[in-house]
Design a protein around this motif. Structure first.
Motif, PDB file in Angstrom:
ATOM      1  N   UNK A  64       0.829  -1.205   0.000  1.00 29.03           N
ATOM      2  CA  UNK A  64       0.000   0.000   0.000  1.00 29.03           C
ATOM      3  C   UNK A  64       0.864   1.256   0.000  1.00 29.03           C
ATOM      4  N   UNK A  65       0.286   2.356  -0.441  1.00 32.56           N
ATOM      5  CA  UNK A  65       1.043   3.608  -0.407  1.00 32.56           C
ATOM      6  C   UNK A  65       1.548   3.935   0.997  1.00 32.56           C
ATOM      7  N   UNK A  66       0.764   3.608   2.005  1.00 32.22           N
ATOM      8  CA  UNK A  66       1.204   3.888   3.374  1.00 32.22           C
ATOM      9  C   UNK A  66       2.414   3.032   3.731  1.00 32.22           C
ATOM     10  N   UNK A  67       2.370   1.738   3.369  1.00 31.91           N
ATOM     11  CA  UNK A  67       3.471   0.842   3.700  1.00 31.91           C
ATOM     12  C   UNK A  67       4.758   1.210   2.986  1.00 31.91           C
ATOM     13  N   UNK A  68       4.671   1.488   1.699  1.00 28.00           N
ATOM     14  CA  UNK A  68       5.856   1.841   0.923  1.00 28.00           C
ATOM     15  C   UNK A  68       6.325   3.249   1.266  1.00 28.00           C
ATOM     16  N   UNK A  69       5.398   4.143   1.477  1.00 21.77           N
ATOM     17  CA  UNK A  69       5.745   5.533   1.769  1.00 21.77           C
ATOM     18  C   UNK A  69       6.412   5.693   3.121  1.00 21.77           C
TER      19      UNK A  69
END
Length: 134
Positions: free
Chosen positions: A43-48
């Motif tokens: 997810x964007x949260x995980x990668x970000x």
């Protein structure tokens, strides 16, 4: 007229008993768990989070790389960590290809669904191992 929950449950168990198939096969359970988990890991949260940490931490990347190297973690632990990072990406990719086949209307028979599930898991393990070896 609406049926009660008890009647619905009785109908479900009767149908399941007649079909002589297991309620939750292991391959399907594994695929379901991975299908739910891999998008969260990607997810964007995980990668970000990693990117944000790289921007906010006071030192540059070479400093943190040197810190990790100084820990002398050993090749087995490093390979395991790389495998854990590659696994969600690999699974999500192969399962996406499986879903594209389903979108074309192919592979809906129970035997084909089971075979494609096993194939996705095998390809995921092989590609994750290959990526971790790089």
């Amino acid at each position: 007229m609406a049926t009660t929950a008890k009647e619905e449950m009785a109908r479900f168990w009767e149908k399941n008993t007649k079909s002589s198939r297991p309620l939750s096969p292991h391959v399907f359970a594994a695929c379901l768990a991975l299908s739910e988990g891999s998008p969260r890991a990607l997810s964007p949260a995980g990668v970000s989070l990693f990117s944000l940490a790289a921007l906010l931490l006071p030192e540059q990347f070479p400093h943190y790389l040197a810190v990790v190297k100084s820990l002398s973690l050993g090749p087995a632990l490093i390979y395991s960590a790389k495998f854990a990072l590659a696994f969600p990406l690999s699974y999500h990719t192969w399962n996406g290809i499986r879903h594209l086949a389903w979108d074309l209307g192919k592979g809906f028979k129970l035997s084909q669904v089971q075979q494609s599930g096993v194939l996705v898991l095998v390809l995921t393990l092989l590609s994750s191992a290959g990526l971790a070896a790089l």
